[in-house]
Scaffold this motif. Structure first.
Motif, PDB file in Angstrom:
ATOM      1  N   MET A  38       0.823  -1.187   0.000  1.00 35.56           N
ATOM      2  CA  MET A  38       0.000   0.000   0.000  1.00 35.56           C
ATOM      3  C   MET A  38       0.868   1.251   0.000  1.00 35.56           C
ATOM      4  N   GLY A  39       2.021   1.210   0.559  1.00 32.86           N
ATOM      5  CA  GLY A  39       2.915   2.354   0.632  1.00 32.86           C
ATOM      6  C   GLY A  39       3.400   2.775  -0.742  1.00 32.86           C
ATOM      7  N   TYR A  40       3.644   1.783  -1.611  1.00 34.22           N
ATOM      8  CA  TYR A  40       4.121   2.078  -2.956  1.00 34.22           C
ATOM      9  C   TYR A  40       3.048   2.803  -3.746  1.00 34.22           C
ATOM     10  N   LEU A  41       1.809   2.346  -3.678  1.00 34.79           N
ATOM     11  CA  LEU A  41       0.695   2.950  -4.401  1.00 34.79           C
ATOM     12  C   LEU A  41       0.425   4.372  -3.918  1.00 34.79           C
ATOM     13  N   ALA A  42       0.485   4.608  -2.619  1.00 28.86           N
ATOM     14  CA  ALA A  42       0.255   5.952  -2.058  1.00 28.86           C
ATOM     15  C   ALA A  42       1.341   6.907  -2.528  1.00 28.86           C
ATOM     16  N   ASN A  43       2.607   6.462  -2.507  1.00 25.22           N
ATOM     17  CA  ASN A  43       3.700   7.312  -2.980  1.00 25.22           C
ATOM     18  C   ASN A  43       3.557   7.628  -4.463  1.00 25.22           C
ATOM     19  N   PHE A  44       3.152   6.644  -5.262  1.00 29.16           N
ATOM     20  CA  PHE A  44       2.954   6.850  -6.704  1.00 29.16           C
ATOM     21  C   PHE A  44       1.888   7.913  -6.964  1.00 29.16           C
ATOM     22  N   ILE A  45       0.771   7.821  -6.254  1.00 29.49           N
ATOM     23  CA  ILE A  45      -0.323   8.789  -6.436  1.00 29.49           C
ATOM     24  C   ILE A  45       0.117  10.183  -6.006  1.00 29.49           C
ATOM     25  N   VAL A  46       0.807  10.306  -4.904  1.00 30.91           N
ATOM     26  CA  VAL A  46       1.262  11.616  -4.402  1.00 30.91           C
ATOM     27  C   VAL A  46       2.237  12.242  -5.400  1.00 30.91           C
ATOM     28  N   TYR A  47       3.215  11.490  -5.863  1.00 28.12           N
ATOM     29  CA  TYR A  47       4.199  12.033  -6.815  1.00 28.12           C
ATOM     30  C   TYR A  47       3.574  12.359  -8.181  1.00 28.12           C
ATOM     31  N   THR A  48       2.620  11.539  -8.605  1.00 31.58           N
ATOM     32  CA  THR A  48       1.940  11.812  -9.872  1.00 31.58           C
ATOM     33  C   THR A  48       1.133  13.105  -9.781  1.00 31.58           C
ATOM     34  N   LEU A  49       0.395  13.282  -8.704  1.00 32.53           N
ATOM     35  CA  LEU A  49      -0.369  14.516  -8.531  1.00 32.53           C
ATOM     36  C   LEU A  49       0.552  15.728  -8.396  1.00 32.53           C
ATOM     37  N   ALA A  50       1.680  15.559  -7.743  1.00 32.17           N
ATOM     38  CA  ALA A  50       2.638  16.650  -7.603  1.00 32.17           C
ATOM     39  C   ALA A  50       3.193  17.051  -8.969  1.00 32.17           C
TER      40      ALA A  50
END
Length: 133
Positions: free
Chosen positions: A1-13
């Motif tokens: 779950m940590g990988y998916l959350a980081n991916f979404i945060v960086y993509t939105l950034a």
């Protein structure tokens, strides 16, 4: 779950950074339409004739000009003057006057004989008489 959350945060950034860069580019690099505006020159109307050709009506002070813009060049077509209201005659009245004028037209131009007594002589009969003679 940590990988998916980081991916979404960086993509939105990254999307946010690209949106901010696009906004800054439009605002400052292109002038936002405010740096290139003129109090004296204004494009009143534009009509695209094809993807590469456009007609413009440009106002410069109190004068108006018709200008054609192309990929290669810009051409002054004409200076536009004051437009005057033109009265258009009634269509039915004009057609009735035209019919009255052409009803008894001189048919001798095309070689058709007509008599005074019968202004509506058959065209075919007149042509047949002409061929006989």
């Amino acid at each position: 779950m940590g990988y998916l959350a980081n991916f979404i945060v960086y993509t939105l950034a990254m999307v946010g950074v690209m949106g901010l860069a696009l906004f800054a580019f439009k605002k400052f690099a292109l002038g936002g339409g405010k740096l290139n505006s003129s109090k004296c020159l204004k494009v009143l109307d534009a009509m695209t004739l094809s993807p590469r050709k456009t007609l413009y009506i440009v106002s410069a002070g109190d004068e108006k000009f018709l200008i054609a813009g192309d990929v290669d060049r810009t051409t002054l077509i004409s200076k536009l003057g004051e437009t005057k209201q033109v009265q258009v005659p009634d269509f039915k009245e004009t057609m009735s006057q035209l019919n009255e004028k052409t009803r008894y037209a001189d048919k001798s131009i095309i070689g058709i004989k007509s008599s005074q007594n019968a202004p509506y002589t058959s065209v075919m009969r007149s042509l047949a008489e002409r061929i006989k003679d």
